[in-house]
Design a protein around this motif. Sequence first.
Motif, PDB file in Angstrom:
ATOM      1  N   TRP A 102       0.819  -1.214   0.000  1.00  0.00           N
ATOM      2  CA  TRP A 102       0.000   0.000   0.000  1.00  0.00           C
ATOM      3  C   TRP A 102       0.855   1.268   0.000  1.00  0.00           C
ATOM      4  CZ3 TRP A 102      -5.366   0.477   2.408  1.00  0.00           C
ATOM      5  CH2 TRP A 102      -6.076  -0.736   2.321  1.00  0.00           C
ATOM      6  N   LYS A 103       2.082   1.155   0.486  1.00  0.00           N
ATOM      7  CA  LYS A 103       2.848   2.354   0.826  1.00  0.00           C
ATOM      8  C   LYS A 103       3.098   3.325  -0.320  1.00  0.00           C
ATOM      9  CE  LYS A 103       5.081   0.659   5.010  1.00  0.00           C
ATOM     10  NZ  LYS A 103       6.365   0.360   5.690  1.00  0.00           N
ATOM     11  N   PRO A 104       3.378   2.853  -1.542  1.00  0.00           N
ATOM     12  CA  PRO A 104       3.610   3.841  -2.612  1.00  0.00           C
ATOM     13  C   PRO A 104       2.435   4.789  -2.818  1.00  0.00           C
ATOM     14  CG  PRO A 104       4.415   1.689  -3.287  1.00  0.00           C
ATOM     15  CD  PRO A 104       3.672   1.476  -2.009  1.00  0.00           C
ATOM     16  N   ARG A 105       1.206   4.270  -2.823  1.00  0.00           N
ATOM     17  CA  ARG A 105       0.067   5.175  -3.018  1.00  0.00           C
ATOM     18  C   ARG A 105      -0.250   5.962  -1.749  1.00  0.00           C
ATOM     19  NH1 ARG A 105      -2.489   0.034  -2.944  1.00  0.00           N
ATOM     20  NH2 ARG A 105      -4.252  -0.182  -1.498  1.00  0.00           N
ATOM     21  N   LEU A 106       0.106   5.406  -0.588  1.00  0.00           N
ATOM     22  CA  LEU A 106      -0.108   6.163   0.641  1.00  0.00           C
ATOM     23  C   LEU A 106       0.851   7.350   0.734  1.00  0.00           C
ATOM     24  CD1 LEU A 106      -0.668   3.311   3.256  1.00  0.00           C
ATOM     25  CD2 LEU A 106      -2.387   4.803   2.212  1.00  0.00           C
ATOM     26  N   MET A 107       2.046   7.214   0.164  1.00  0.00           N
ATOM     27  CA  MET A 107       2.980   8.339   0.166  1.00  0.00           C
ATOM     28  C   MET A 107       2.389   9.537  -0.566  1.00  0.00           C
ATOM     29  SD  MET A 107       5.885   9.623   1.116  1.00  0.00           S
ATOM     30  CE  MET A 107       7.352   8.609   1.319  1.00  0.00           C
ATOM     31  N   GLU A 108       1.602   9.298  -1.590  1.00  0.00           N
ATOM     32  CA  GLU A 108       0.947  10.408  -2.294  1.00  0.00           C
ATOM     33  C   GLU A 108       0.028  11.180  -1.358  1.00  0.00           C
ATOM     34  OE1 GLU A 108      -1.052   9.130  -5.815  1.00  0.00           O
ATOM     35  OE2 GLU A 108       0.627   7.895  -6.517  1.00  0.00           O
ATOM     36  N   ALA A 109      -0.762  10.464  -0.558  1.00  0.00           N
ATOM     37  CA  ALA A 109      -1.656  11.119   0.396  1.00  0.00           C
ATOM     38  C   ALA A 109      -0.861  11.849   1.470  1.00  0.00           C
ATOM     39  CB  ALA A 109      -2.590  10.086   1.030  1.00  0.00           C
ATOM     40  N   VAL A 110       0.226  11.222   1.932  1.00  0.00           N
ATOM     41  CA  VAL A 110       1.068  11.832   2.961  1.00  0.00           C
ATOM     42  C   VAL A 110       1.655  13.154   2.475  1.00  0.00           C
ATOM     43  CG1 VAL A 110       3.284  11.569   4.151  1.00  0.00           C
ATOM     44  CG2 VAL A 110       1.603   9.711   4.215  1.00  0.00           C
ATOM     45  N   LEU A 111       2.223  13.163   1.285  1.00  0.00           N
ATOM     46  CA  LEU A 111       2.832  14.390   0.764  1.00  0.00           C
ATOM     47  C   LEU A 111       1.778  15.443   0.433  1.00  0.00           C
ATOM     48  CD1 LEU A 111       5.611  12.833  -1.503  1.00  0.00           C
ATOM     49  CD2 LEU A 111       5.871  13.920   0.739  1.00  0.00           C
ATOM     50  N   ASP A 112       0.602  15.007   0.000  1.00  0.00           N
ATOM     51  CA  ASP A 112      -0.496  15.946  -0.239  1.00  0.00           C
ATOM     52  C   ASP A 112      -0.893  16.644   1.050  1.00  0.00           C
ATOM     53  OD1 ASP A 112      -2.896  17.057  -1.737  1.00  0.00           O
ATOM     54  OD2 ASP A 112      -3.925  15.830  -0.224  1.00  0.00           O
ATOM     55  N   SER A 113      -1.074  15.871   2.128  1.00  0.00           N
ATOM     56  CA  SER A 113      -1.461  16.463   3.408  1.00  0.00           C
ATOM     57  C   SER A 113      -0.375  17.379   3.957  1.00  0.00           C
ATOM     58  CB  SER A 113      -1.775  15.358   4.426  1.00  0.00           C
ATOM     59  OG  SER A 113      -2.971  14.693   4.099  1.00  0.00           O
ATOM     60  N   PHE A 114       0.888  16.948   3.822  1.00  0.00           N
ATOM     61  CA  PHE A 114       1.995  17.783   4.298  1.00  0.00           C
ATOM     62  C   PHE A 114       2.047  19.100   3.526  1.00  0.00           C
ATOM     63  CE2 PHE A 114       6.557  18.989   4.044  1.00  0.00           C
ATOM     64  CZ  PHE A 114       6.753  19.282   5.377  1.00  0.00           C
ATOM     65  N   GLY A 115       1.814  19.033   2.232  1.00  0.00           N
ATOM     66  CA  GLY A 115       1.806  20.252   1.428  1.00  0.00           C
ATOM     67  C   GLY A 115       0.699  21.197   1.845  1.00  0.00           C
ATOM     68  N   ARG A 116      -0.467  20.656   2.157  1.00  0.00           N
ATOM     69  CA  ARG A 116      -1.592  21.504   2.588  1.00  0.00           C
ATOM     70  C   ARG A 116      -1.276  22.211   3.902  1.00  0.00           C
ATOM     71  NH1 ARG A 116      -7.005  19.627   0.488  1.00  0.00           N
ATOM     72  NH2 ARG A 116      -6.574  18.109  -1.153  1.00  0.00           N
ATOM     73  N   LEU A 117      -0.714  21.465   4.863  1.00  0.00           N
ATOM     74  CA  LEU A 117      -0.370  22.083   6.142  1.00  0.00           C
ATOM     75  C   LEU A 117       0.734  23.120   5.972  1.00  0.00           C
ATOM     76  CD1 LEU A 117      -0.370  19.161   8.744  1.00  0.00           C
ATOM     77  CD2 LEU A 117      -2.163  20.832   8.295  1.00  0.00           C
TER      78      LEU A 117
END
Length: 482
Positions: A102-117
């Motif tokens: 799962w981790k490759p696609r979860l990294m997309e969500a992680v970086l998206d959230s970090f960018g928003r914050l």
Amino acid sequence: MIQGTGSNVGKSLLVAGLCRLFARRGIRVRPFKPQNMSNNAAVTEDGGEIGRAQALQARAAGVPLSVHMNPVLLKPQSDIGSQVIVQGRMAGTAKAREYQSWKPRLMEAVLDSFGRLSKEADLVLVEGAGSASEVNLRAGDIANMGFARAAGVPVVLVGDIDRGGVIASLVGTRAVLDEADNAMIRGFIVNRFRGDPVLFDDGMRFISERTGWPALGLVPHFQDAARLPAEDGLGLRRKLNHKGGMLVAVPVTPRIANFDDLDPLREEPDVEVALIEPGDPIPAEASLVLLPGSKTTIDDLLFIREQGWDIDIKAHRRRGGRVLGLCGGYQMLGQRIDDPHGIEGEAGRSIDGLGLLDVTTILTERKRLEAVSGITVTDDVPLSGYEMHIGETSGPGATGRPFARLENGRLDGAVSADGQVTGTYVHGLFANDRQRRRWLALLGAQASGVSYDALVDDILNRLADHLETHIDSERLWTMSAR
């Protein structure tokens, strides 16, 4: 980014204290943890859930909770599998080995959230997970160095001297990481020191010489950290007290959840919260037996029966004692729990409840996540908190003898005909000072008059003072500048 040499080295509380420290300087601070594993969660204003530690950190920073503060939350359902929450919503379940894919696609969500914050903050304080030196999990990592390198975030490594071996832990981390990962580390902190700090001057110097990292602080043990909400079951057990007074007995099940519901009771001088471990009976002298939340209600109910606690609870009730079930504990108190969709395992499972409330529960695919407020039906005492549960509970007890009337118009919970047994879906019940005083009065205990919210904020302020004294916060701020 605050990473650790291992789990439970104090990362969460260091980030919380630093959030308060920098927020008091007028800096816009946001906490962030790429991946968390905990059944202790909080409901966010944007209608999702995040780890309880990030909720405390957001409180320290003085900002509303957001799903982007903890984009991946793993909620263990068994020893090898977890529910996966992505940006506040359930994305599925996965066993440990499956989760790696799962981790490759979860990294997309992680970086998206970090960018928003990052867009709304001057400073994002990131918390790692577990140990930075888990090289066996380094491929596809989203929680520690994998994230740090993908986001270009400098790392400070924390070791816990209280558990022993801190020199080897820090130097050993340097030894096992590859050079690219090591290049992300800009300094180290030694946490939870006891005694004369001069005696560890040589230790700090040795670590710095062997690793090439500057020492950013030797942080003495902060005793009141144990009074802040714990993130996991280890924190729960470490916070046992035995001070006497009115006894609240809490059976500890394998998948206990949202156990920070207990924390406000611990602050009452006239109350002792006794955590009943497997193999131990529920004490006959208990005034209240409290069944807390559960991540897997059916399995935890089976566990209660295996321990013989169901017999103890019914005997307690016959003696005139009170019983309170919160969320999953409420479901257990009913007549039956049905799982037609296989939410907690095999589809079609059904189990008899403890039979102390005239309600039944059907586990549903929809999860309710929302902040709530209202009043208790019998005496109009205000309550507030949040709901976080799968399942719909109904029956004569819920309609004819509800516990609360919520401001959104719904009825919540149920009360037995004799008033001795209560169930509710409202977490955070005892954090409301008036509701906590109500329960203590029902149990014949003297309330202290403490404001729980004020107490938590006072501890956070003193934690920030503590870190400001013992950590080079100016250097932290400088290294965060881009």
